[in-house]
Design a protein around this motif. Structure first.
Motif, PDB file in Angstrom:
ATOM      1  N   ASP B 219       0.803  -1.230   0.000  1.00 12.31           N
ATOM      2  CA  ASP B 219       0.000   0.000   0.000  1.00 12.31           C
ATOM      3  C   ASP B 219       0.832   1.274   0.000  1.00 12.31           C
ATOM      4  N   ILE B 220       2.109   1.208  -0.368  1.00  7.84           N
ATOM      5  CA  ILE B 220       2.913   2.443  -0.248  1.00  7.84           C
ATOM      6  C   ILE B 220       2.406   3.553  -1.165  1.00  7.84           C
ATOM      7  N   GLY B 221       1.664   3.179  -2.207  1.00  6.22           N
ATOM      8  CA  GLY B 221       1.077   4.200  -3.077  1.00  6.22           C
ATOM      9  C   GLY B 221       0.062   5.070  -2.344  1.00  6.22           C
ATOM     10  N   LYS B 222      -0.437   4.592  -1.205  1.00  6.75           N
ATOM     11  CA  LYS B 222      -1.393   5.400  -0.430  1.00  6.75           C
ATOM     12  C   LYS B 222      -0.748   6.692   0.077  1.00  6.75           C
ATOM     13  N   MET B 223       0.579   6.703   0.203  1.00  7.28           N
ATOM     14  CA  MET B 223       1.271   7.922   0.632  1.00  7.28           C
ATOM     15  C   MET B 223       1.027   9.055  -0.352  1.00  7.28           C
ATOM     16  N   GLN B 224       0.817   8.715  -1.629  1.00  8.37           N
ATOM     17  CA  GLN B 224       0.546   9.746  -2.632  1.00  8.37           C
ATOM     18  C   GLN B 224      -0.945   9.897  -2.908  1.00  8.37           C
ATOM     19  N   GLU B 225      -1.699   8.820  -2.692  1.00  9.91           N
ATOM     20  CA  GLU B 225      -3.113   8.863  -3.060  1.00  9.91           C
ATOM     21  C   GLU B 225      -3.957   9.669  -2.095  1.00  9.91           C
ATOM     22  N   GLN B 239      -6.750  10.510  -7.333  1.00 12.94           N
ATOM     23  CA  GLN B 239      -8.013  10.126  -7.961  1.00 12.94           C
ATOM     24  C   GLN B 239      -7.826   9.817  -9.444  1.00 12.94           C
ATOM     25  N   LEU B 240      -6.866  10.469 -10.069  1.00 12.94           N
ATOM     26  CA  LEU B 240      -6.646  10.231 -11.508  1.00 12.94           C
ATOM     27  C   LEU B 240      -5.781   9.010 -11.767  1.00 12.94           C
ATOM     28  N   LYS B 241      -4.920   8.635 -10.824  1.00 11.23           N
ATOM     29  CA  LYS B 241      -3.988   7.537 -11.079  1.00 11.23           C
ATOM     30  C   LYS B 241      -4.143   6.348 -10.143  1.00 11.23           C
TER      31      LYS B 241
ATOM     32  N   TYR F 325     -19.653  14.113  -9.729  1.00 10.64           N
ATOM     33  CA  TYR F 325     -20.187  12.777  -9.986  1.00 10.64           C
ATOM     34  C   TYR F 325     -21.185  12.800 -11.142  1.00 10.64           C
ATOM     35  N   HIS F 326     -20.978  11.929 -12.122  1.00 11.49           N
ATOM     36  CA  HIS F 326     -21.869  11.806 -13.282  1.00 11.49           C
ATOM     37  C   HIS F 326     -22.778  10.610 -13.009  1.00 11.49           C
ATOM     38  N   THR F 327     -24.018  10.930 -12.636  1.00 11.93           N
ATOM     39  CA  THR F 327     -24.925   9.884 -12.159  1.00 11.93           C
ATOM     40  C   THR F 327     -25.119   8.785 -13.193  1.00 11.93           C
ATOM     41  N   ARG F 328     -25.382   9.153 -14.427  1.00 10.78           N
ATOM     42  CA  ARG F 328     -25.623   8.179 -15.482  1.00 10.78           C
ATOM     43  C   ARG F 328     -24.446   7.236 -15.703  1.00 10.78           C
ATOM     44  N   GLN F 329     -23.245   7.837 -15.728  1.00 10.57           N
ATOM     45  CA  GLN F 329     -22.063   7.020 -16.037  1.00 10.57           C
ATOM     46  C   GLN F 329     -21.427   6.455 -14.767  1.00 10.57           C
ATOM     47  N   ARG F 330     -22.001   6.790 -13.607  1.00 15.21           N
ATOM     48  CA  ARG F 330     -21.557   6.238 -12.332  1.00 15.21           C
ATOM     49  C   ARG F 330     -20.062   6.382 -12.073  1.00 15.21           C
ATOM     50  N   LYS F 331     -19.541   7.563 -12.341  1.00 14.98           N
ATOM     51  CA  LYS F 331     -18.148   7.816 -12.001  1.00 14.98           C
ATOM     52  C   LYS F 331     -17.938   9.314 -11.867  1.00 14.98           C
ATOM     53  N   ASN F 332     -16.853   9.675 -11.227  1.00 12.81           N
ATOM     54  CA  ASN F 332     -16.490  11.073 -11.124  1.00 12.81           C
ATOM     55  C   ASN F 332     -15.903  11.575 -12.445  1.00 12.81           C
TER      56      ASN F 332
END
Lengths: 336, 336, 336, 336, 336, 336
Positions: B219-225, B239-241, F325-332
């Motif tokens: 879980d070390i990626g949690k440090m950045q997430e 959130q993007l990666k 959040y995009h309700t239809r597509q169920r993702k941010n």
């Protein structure tokens, strides 16, 4: 390493060579289990029939008896063989359609052995941990239970009914895939209990007594679902009802008899019913409290790790490939 | 029980009452975190805005500032507040539309505090195990590694980079649901390692070094997430990666630098990539060897048990119902 | 139409007849690739082994060497052959169990060729568009980028590293199914870019630079995931890690080195990570902004159309049926 | 049309107006069931608590008691009310936050009635077919069974145990959605039997006795899963174990006691276990023979048709829309 | 029991022995249908080709013609045979690779028969209910309709178009699995109508006329989707469009022509479109009102019960196993 | 940029302020569409009713009429308003339960306008491309078709029936989500055609005529499925039958009339039926040849890109959050 109880006395016939080691073109004079029996058919020169034979190696092989043109005589040989029989086979190994096979041509023959002529233990994989050691571990878990209601249930099932304990401690855990050996059920049961014990240490809110009892009892329905004849196989009732409802019922009846309080009874029964995690895997209820969640994950971890480590060990022996497809888990396993 | 480092010095403002204990109709003069900021709107008598405030209890409350009819002045107050700010609020608690709320009417007001005016530690749940004790357990795991290649990787990450260790040992494990407290990430990491350690004892074919290292690194990626400001929250890049690719990359770069042999590197990286079990849960690869399977199940068991035991403990406090719906897990939890 | 670079010099052995054209009962004296090697087994008259051979036609055939009763000698022949070797085979084609096969009986034999004895290009499908033309198209896309940060990344990867470009421009796009030929990866990359270019024209809110760069970069991890020996195959590391995390890491490291601004970097990396659309298909993140959505759909459209049109072309040649089952896509394809 | 047994004697309080007919601003002096009880809270002028009240109409309404500033006194009123109590409420109806509600302000009050003060039958929907008529139909099905083993099981359960029959014949079939009225369980049971009877006529290979018995017995676990207090609700044990395992166990125990032959017992038990069709819907086994398939489809058809026709009838009354969303079935229903 | 119309006149060749009864090593001089034709290939001694032959038993068998070394002559024989032809085969049955087969060696031969030389009815399973009896039942349903709009539609389709009725009443209901015999479509249609009729009796809110009409019309698209040549098979247009859209269109056009009111037309068309229940099974709309729900369940029950009872009957004949795997339904069926 | 046809003449009432711009506490004297009408209810001081109003901004707002205690008079006002009416509302905007609302208190009132009193175009979003330009592009596609059979079909539908073309070219493409504006259907249709045109250039095996025609025709069923009154809404028949079967039928009837050859007809009809890709999304057939695959992907890409780019544009205006959040597509969706 495997552990086998010392043999009490000598049998007339014993296994000479594992199917896993059989080579093409060898003379065969050995004993096997009849897994599938097929009907007799005419062929160009007479009447023949085929069987699927297996042994403790888990391998199966196709067997063909090519009889002469005397229907009654071949029928007599054919009729005398039933599924699950141990048969004494004389013949030759051969490769047929790229698959290994064993062929008998008269005057060589095949016949079913009687119960006393062979040692049934030769046809089941031996225990991987000494049975007595496992029984003692089981008893330690039971004596560590503090809740008297829970303890009474465990003692009633595992201690007072010696016959049950004897069978339970040598029963296999499954037909194939994982813990499919003598004592596999108890070994798996203890693995589940150990993961639960560790969970207790890390999550002190868990009710240790309920969780450990749930771990020890979760698979008792397997005693009715699978049986050991000359091989491990599913019972008819097991296939129609499943070990989860059967274990639930057995436990519920005993707790009714003992007058276990309803809350405890409901918790233990729920653990049995929910231990496969979801309906998709056969549980009519999903785990609804922490101890049930703990038993479910412990059961899954024990069976999946057993399955993957056994698969890896077996496949490493037979291939030089880096990866091998695991049919049940539907993915490649990396063997190096 | 929770463990907090002793405070070094006094702050000007400190938390008086947890949101969990706030009653209707009370005078409020306390500090909160701004979770969500909404825009200013006109209303019948002037201009108003609303915020969502929270604190370490995990509860959120709607806040309304009902200003007078001087747009510039309300705008100035509104503009001075940003998300994640700690604000000093004066006003009253009330029930509005059946939901609790806090209202400020002038001359009462609200203002954002500066960094030195409050203790940020008051806004994150405190550690559940002493951090130092956990760091020592982590170091014991590392010193128990025999494979020098693997040991070098762990020492490079956890021992030589003291700054990293300091942050890692107090980082939370998640934003909500499980291990969302100071030191939660390390506590979870050690739980995973312990399950793996037990698996080793029962399944001796497992490569202990690879598995324990995988557990410590998964879980070390949690440090950045996720990051901790005045609250635990996901970073934009997280959130993007996602922590799985980010942890994979960080580990791969370090092993490249150390010249870790390819087989070991592949195994550790695969464990990081596969530890969520399947694509459905964010892993681009399913676990393909036993040690990866073991880490996956251990991770799942640690997080799910933490989640269910925490949920049960919290809900038991606030309801007398036998069952409570667990939104994330989409099932009822039995609380008795 | 296919394009092959003119051969520089003659090789000792070259391919005579495609497996697709081999008929039963023919004399075989040709070269093939060893796809799978199986172990040696005894048979009635000696020792034998079998291989799976293939060539650029994509067809595979079972090969059997039926040696004499001299174990050491057959073992020597067997040991000298490794997977991926190109072998010179003398023998006969035959139908065995309804399947085509090639058989060698001594004194005919089989032997692995050395690197200089054959032309590796004979074993990979040739490019479908001239490689140089594709490289020019790639360069036009890059020179059309306006955002200097983005342009720098693309130039660093595709222009400055000539060795990379040389390999990238001839790499196949996949092992099978679609774009599995020399230059297939670049051809696919350009198809994705063209769909994205068209999307720009119709949806002007799209950020053309980010999207085109994402299209050009989305599959760079394939350079590490698959390799071309005498055939296209997955690398061990590729199977354990996947082209998505590998491409992500390679790109992230380069952008770190170049100091690409975080917003641009996050966007390009997210496109790489999300280009398979969902976890089910190996993306740890779903596309979360318009340009990522555009690249995902373009990738899917290019690969699926390539797969279906190739399948249709191939199947039309070999069957008169109206429909043919497409195993991968699990549906019938109409061929008329 | 609905059928109610004539009342034996008069009760002190009886229901005056259905919640379905309550209008805003009316004086309320009526009896309701307490579905949910919430804790007491302080408010600006004293202490208040809220309840969710319901009645046989199936509608629920929020109730608020706004007490004065005497904590002990409000607590006494609050403590005297328990879930499932029938309460006598004096107050006013009102619309609050667009939702209907009932409010009591002192000196009006609320109090729980004792068992003899009201008629419990007023709080459950009345039967839709005369109970006696249904009991006679049930008996006709039993007397039509030819297989003596099967007949004995049915007679033991439905005929000899008069107390059971009395309860079974008035039990509801479900908490909500379908057959949630007095006698609903028997009505549903007979619908399933009738579809099965028709299946027999069209598919003569079906074993009528096993199938009809399976139909009559499939839902007997509902006797333990749901209970009728002043409303229909799930029991704790029912939520933890489910009607399928509970019905399975009850039937298995009775058949063991009667010595039913194993094949017959297995078949009837399998029908009970498999009648929801698949694990997804709570059956630990899928239907594995024709009679089990027939009962499964008949059960599904009876419950879904009941659900949709009831939904349509109710919604037609309250909307002029052409379509109404059916939450459980996740689709629009056309009402015209 | 099966019903066949009496034969009008004698044909030159007729079926002698069902494929289900063919034994190994028998002389074959019989007629079969060509299900699949494969291309001609050279073999060691000349040219050969193979076919898949079938008959009304539903069994298929591999056929091989081993011709001499005269390419033109074998080609002539090969070219004269087309799929769906009835062929007169002379040769021998044999077991080849454990599978049954038929072999022709010259001077024995094979030739396609002309239309008048055999009775096509010999190649389709005969009706299971007398066709005339079924037609009368259909007419009774139609005459029982009260709504004149609905009745007009049914009379237009089933009564006035005698040619259609003649074909409809002998058409099979499916290619395989269920109702795949002469008159199977009508038999299935009436089963659906009967379940619907029973539903009416139990759920009086259902609109009997709309539901019965929907039942009778739901599968009329099967008239275009499958065709009967010498065997039952899917049409090209049927595979591309499906019986649901084709039936929808045919019905819509007729109702337009008749001026059926829109509400009735919408309801009947919706029943046709939704009768497979969900998109997963080919319905573009889920059933949205009670009558459509009723037809959907009735259709499912009729086809699944037919499938399972037929499967059980067939398998019981050929195996002594307790369970047999049902490939389509992906589960074991219990045969005892 | 949006394009609106110049207004021909002035209407009595026209829209003053978009709902998107309405602030709290404003005087309202404007026109809106009635989306939902609710029934009249008594309240403390008289009779009230509520409506949901909307306008072209896509926003909805709750409206309440609080009438006096004269039931007949309020009923008259209530009865005169129907769904889809354009109403002239006088009252005030307010925030009620945190949601915006409009309230009318007498003597202010509400009344439905007659057809000539307002411009219906004010209630639908205007076209995003000039309609005439799109019609010309459509005609260019048709004139580029070479296959005379295909061309005839397109000319019959789009050229010869001028009334159809007029409606088709201004019809919206959907009720919400994507292309929900005047001319949206044609704009979407052309986007699909352009992606297909590009596919042709890259995959020359594709039959351009069939594919382009399929693209132009794929959504013609939308003409019947959705309608434009004062707002875009689904028709009853559209909800019961769906645009896929309706478009299929319309096209099939026209091709029958024109005598289109069966192969071409089957292909075009299959494209219409399969263009949603799978049953899950409403297609009774999956795409079974390359051109159908191409249209399916092009349709998906056009609608999803339109949806995401519109969503991003709208949300960017109303929030400062990075993700929404995009309700239809169920993702941010990432907005920056």
């Amino acid at each position: 390493m495997t552990y086998i109880a010392s043999r009490q006395f000598a049998y007339m016939y014993s296994k000479k060579k594992s199917l896993a080691d059989l080579k093409e073109g060898e003379r065969v004079d050995d004993i096997f289990v009849v897994k599938i029996k097929r009907s007799m058919k005419p062929y160009a020169k007479g009447f023949m029939f085929s069987l699927i034979l297996s042994d403790a190696s888990g391998k199966s092989i196709e067997y063909s008896y090519w009889g002469e043109n005397e229907e009654a005589r071949v029928k007599e040989i054919h009729d005398a063989i039933k599924e699950d029989d141990v048969v004494l086979v004389k013949g030759y190994s051969r490769i047929f359609n790229d698959r290994p096979g064993i062929t008998t041509n008269p005057p060589d023959s095949i016949r079913a052995l009687g119960r006393g002529e062979y040692d049934p233990a030769e046809f089941i994989n031996p225990a991987k941990r000494p049975v007595q050691e496992m029984v003692e571990e089981l008893k330690r878990y039971i004596s560590g239970i503090r809740n008297p209601q829970v303890k009474k249930v465990l003692e009633r099932i595992f201690i007072q009914d010696e016959e049950f304990l004897r069978k339970f401690s040598t029963h296999p855990g499954a037909i194939e895939i994982h813990h499919n050996w003598t004592g596999g059920l108890l070994q798996h049961t203890l693995e589940v209990a150990r993961y639960c014990q560790l969970s207790c240490e890390m999550f002190p809110d868990l009710d240790r007594d309920v969780m450990i009892a749930g771990a020890l009892l979760h698979d008792i329905g397997k005693m009715q679902e699978i049986e050991v004849t000359t091989r491990i196989k599913g019972t008819v009732k097991g296939q129609l009802k499943g070990h989860i409802p059967m274990g639930y019922r057995a436990l519920a009846n005993i707790m009714d008899e003992l007058g276990t309080d309803e809350r405890t009874a409901n918790k233990l029964l729920h653990i049995v019913l929910s231990h496969h995690g979801s309906g998709e895997f056969g549980s009519p209820k999903e785990p609804m409290f922490s101890e049930a969640v703990a038993v479910y994950y412990a059961d899954d971890m024990s069976s999946k790790l057993s399955s993957v480590t056994e698969f890896t060990k077996e496949e490493k022996k037979s291939t030089e490939n880096d990866f091998m497809y695991h049919t049940r888990q539907r993915k490649n396993i990396y063997l190096r």
